[in-house]
Design an enzyme around this catalytic site. Structure first.
Site, PDB file in Angstrom:
ATOM      1  N   SER A  67      -3.695  -9.062   7.190  1.00  0.00           N
ATOM      2  CA  SER A  67      -3.100  -7.738   7.342  1.00  0.00           C
ATOM      3  C   SER A  67      -2.369  -7.745   8.675  1.00  0.00           C
ATOM      4  CB  SER A  67      -4.201  -6.678   7.337  1.00  0.00           C
ATOM      5  OG  SER A  67      -3.716  -5.506   7.949  1.00  0.00           O
ATOM      6  N   ARG A  73       1.630   4.494  16.478  1.00  0.00           N
ATOM      7  CA  ARG A  73       1.174   5.555  15.555  1.00  0.00           C
ATOM      8  C   ARG A  73       1.550   6.970  15.965  1.00  0.00           C
ATOM      9  NH1 ARG A  73       1.383   2.163  11.652  1.00  0.00           N
ATOM     10  NH2 ARG A  73      -0.413   0.790  11.399  1.00  0.00           N
ATOM     11  N   ASP A 105       0.809  -1.221   0.000  1.00  0.00           N
ATOM     12  CA  ASP A 105       0.000   0.000   0.000  1.00  0.00           C
ATOM     13  C   ASP A 105       0.840   1.268   0.000  1.00  0.00           C
ATOM     14  OD1 ASP A 105      -2.448  -1.223  -0.159  1.00  0.00           O
ATOM     15  OD2 ASP A 105      -2.671  -1.409   2.015  1.00  0.00           O
ATOM     16  N   ASP A 134      -6.283   3.576  12.866  1.00  0.00           N
ATOM     17  CA  ASP A 134      -4.974   4.176  12.615  1.00  0.00           C
ATOM     18  C   ASP A 134      -5.072   5.540  11.942  1.00  0.00           C
ATOM     19  OD1 ASP A 134      -3.487   2.227  13.864  1.00  0.00           O
ATOM     20  OD2 ASP A 134      -3.449   0.942  12.093  1.00  0.00           O
TER      21      ASP A 134
HETATM   22  N1  ARG Z   1      -6.896  -3.262  15.879  1.00  0.00           N
HETATM   23  C1  ARG Z   1      -5.620  -2.757  16.258  1.00  0.00           C
HETATM   24  C2  ARG Z   1      -5.700  -1.295  16.579  1.00  0.00           C
HETATM   25  O1  ARG Z   1      -6.595  -0.624  16.143  1.00  0.00           O
HETATM   26  C3  ARG Z   1      -4.545  -3.037  15.229  1.00  0.00           C
HETATM   27  C4  ARG Z   1      -4.673  -2.326  13.919  1.00  0.00           C
HETATM   28  C5  ARG Z   1      -3.689  -2.726  12.849  1.00  0.00           C
HETATM   29  N2  ARG Z   1      -3.854  -4.123  12.548  1.00  0.00           N
HETATM   30  C6  ARG Z   1      -3.457  -4.756  11.461  1.00  0.00           C
HETATM   31  N3  ARG Z   1      -3.652  -6.025  11.462  1.00  0.00           N
HETATM   32  N4  ARG Z   1      -2.930  -4.191  10.450  1.00  0.00           N
HETATM   33  O2  ARG Z   1      -4.841  -0.779  17.257  1.00  0.00           O
END
Ligand code: ARG
Length: 407
Positions: free
Chosen positions: A174, A94, A14, A123
């Site tokens: 993912s 993040r 991505d 995110d």
């Molecule tokens: N659900 C988790 C959060 O919001 C992880 C998000 C990213 N997960 C991923 N499999 N890419 O913090």
């Protein structure tokens, strides 16, 4: 000269497509920034790839120490866990990445920052709100939220533009990884009734494959932060890496969570967080030895608030910083050592000691050496039970209903 944008670049599909897409759609010079917080691959290869796809500059930063000292350990001190299950690895990464994006944008004279998050997850909120706190005038671009391509279309786009597709793309999952944990979603996991297949796990052994003998680890804390393993002083990054390996080998740290996203969606996510699981257990055992009941109770409320703040992308708010100041003071005596036993997916606290422990053997013992004055309990209970006695006399106790007197 074209305007510049700093993109958070992981080297994955991505964000690679995003380099090309931003350059084409917005006619911008894309600066790719890769922050290593313990999840990305080889930095020089990522850098090379960014340039090949069309970035005007590719920067990398080793931010592992910053991540641990300024994000992970502060979160551990407050036992931050979302909905009692998720140790918040992705959520903690993040704001740090955003801080690095913003700093780089200012240094490079860029007008915008960009990230690869979609419009469905948490995110995007964490990136955008962190930018709002740190540099409210900076523009934010989120290609994957704008372009409306399916996964197949993104792959087709990559193929058309000669962007090398990582092997991982073959996987239906993912995945996001950093030192504090690994987050896995999508594929069969989207059915919450389906047991996670063994292939989703990379850091933890299954119960069947884990050793048949337990292993003990001693974790030392100073003022709420871990400072050593098995009697040896260790720097945070090394300590977490070691513990991830050790506990992962024993299958500790698997989490299967149906969680409530900020954007209203329930989603099923699998986490692997061996070090986080062990440290959270041990830290709470250390607190039980060194904090009063009132402190423990109040800290639990702070923990819930703080965990939501982290999950919801509010790391850089004033409130989070206010709470952090409280937590730092509240942790000043959380010092000592906890011994845990790792065995077949379990992490069990089996010992604790502290130079500032509130556990007093003389008061606790039922053996010789008891210094507790049992006769004093009588008067204490007399007063403590007073309101109960009065209420029972007037209104009746349980199963002993008095008829109401007429007024
Ligand atoms: N659900 C988790 C959060 O919001 C992880 C998000 C990213 N997960 C991923 N499999 N890419 O913090």
């Amino acid at each position: 000269m074209a305007d510049k944008v700093v993109l958070a670049y992981s080297g994955g599909l991505d964000t690679s497509v995003a380099i090309k897409w931003l350059a084409d759609k917005y006619n911008m010079g894309v600066i790719a920034l890769t922050a290593d917080i313990g999840g990305v691959g080889e930095l020089s290869a990522i850098q090379k790839k960014a340039k090949k796809v069309g970035a005007i500059k590719a920067l990398t930063i080793d931010a592992k120490k910053l991540f641990v000292d300024s994000f992970v350990f502060p979160a551990l001190k407050v036992n931050a866990v979302y909905e009692k299950q998720y140790p918040l690895a992705t959520a903690l990464g993040r704001p740090l990445i955003t801080k690095l994006l913003v700093d780089t944008a200012i240094k490079e004279g860029a007008v915008a920052v960009a990230h690869g998050s979609t419009g469905k997850g948490n995110d995007q909120v964490r990136f955008d709100v962190s930018v709002a706190a740190l540099a409210p005038n900076l523009k934010i671009l989120a290609p994957a939220r704008e372009w409306g391509m399916t996964r197949e279309e993104t792959i087709a786009y990559a193929e058309k533009h000669g962007i090398q597709i990582p092997v991982k793309v073959a996987s239906p999952y993912s995945i996001d990884e950093n030192l504090w944990g690994r987050s896995i979603e999508c594929g069969v996991l989207e059915d919450p009734w389906v047991e996670p297949p063994e292939e989703v796990f990379a850091w933890t052994k299954s119960m069947a494959e884990s050793p048949n003998k337990p292993e003990y680890v001693e974790i030392s804390f100073e003022a709420g932060s871990p400072v050593g393993l098995n009697g040896k002083k260790l720097e945070g990054v090394v300590l977490i890496k070691k513990l991830n390996e050790l506990a992962g080998k024993h299958g500790v740290g698997r989490v299967d969570h149906v969680e409530s996203r900020l954007v209203g969606i329930k989603s099923r996510e699998i986490y692997e967080s061996p070090a986080a699981t062990v440290l959270l257990e041990a830290h709470q055992a250390m607190e039980a030895m060194t904090l009063s009941h009132q402190q423990l109770r109040f800290n639990e409320k702070v923990s819930n608030e703080y965990s939501d703040i982290i999950y919801n992308g509010l790391w850089f708010t004033q409130l989070r910083q206010d709470l952090a100041a409280y937590v730092d003071r509240a942790q000043q005596y959380v010092t000592g050592t906890v011994r845990v036993k790792l065995y077949k997916g379990n992490c069990i606290v089996v010992g604790r000691k502290s130079p500032v422990s509130l556990y007093d053997y003389g008061l606790a013992t039922y053996d010789k050496g008891d210094v507790f004055d049992q006769s004093a309990s009588l008067g204490f209970i007399h007063i403590f039970g007073l309101p109960t006695r009065v209420q029972s006399r007037v209104q009746g106790g349980a199963g002993n209903k008095k008829t109401k007197k007429k007024a």
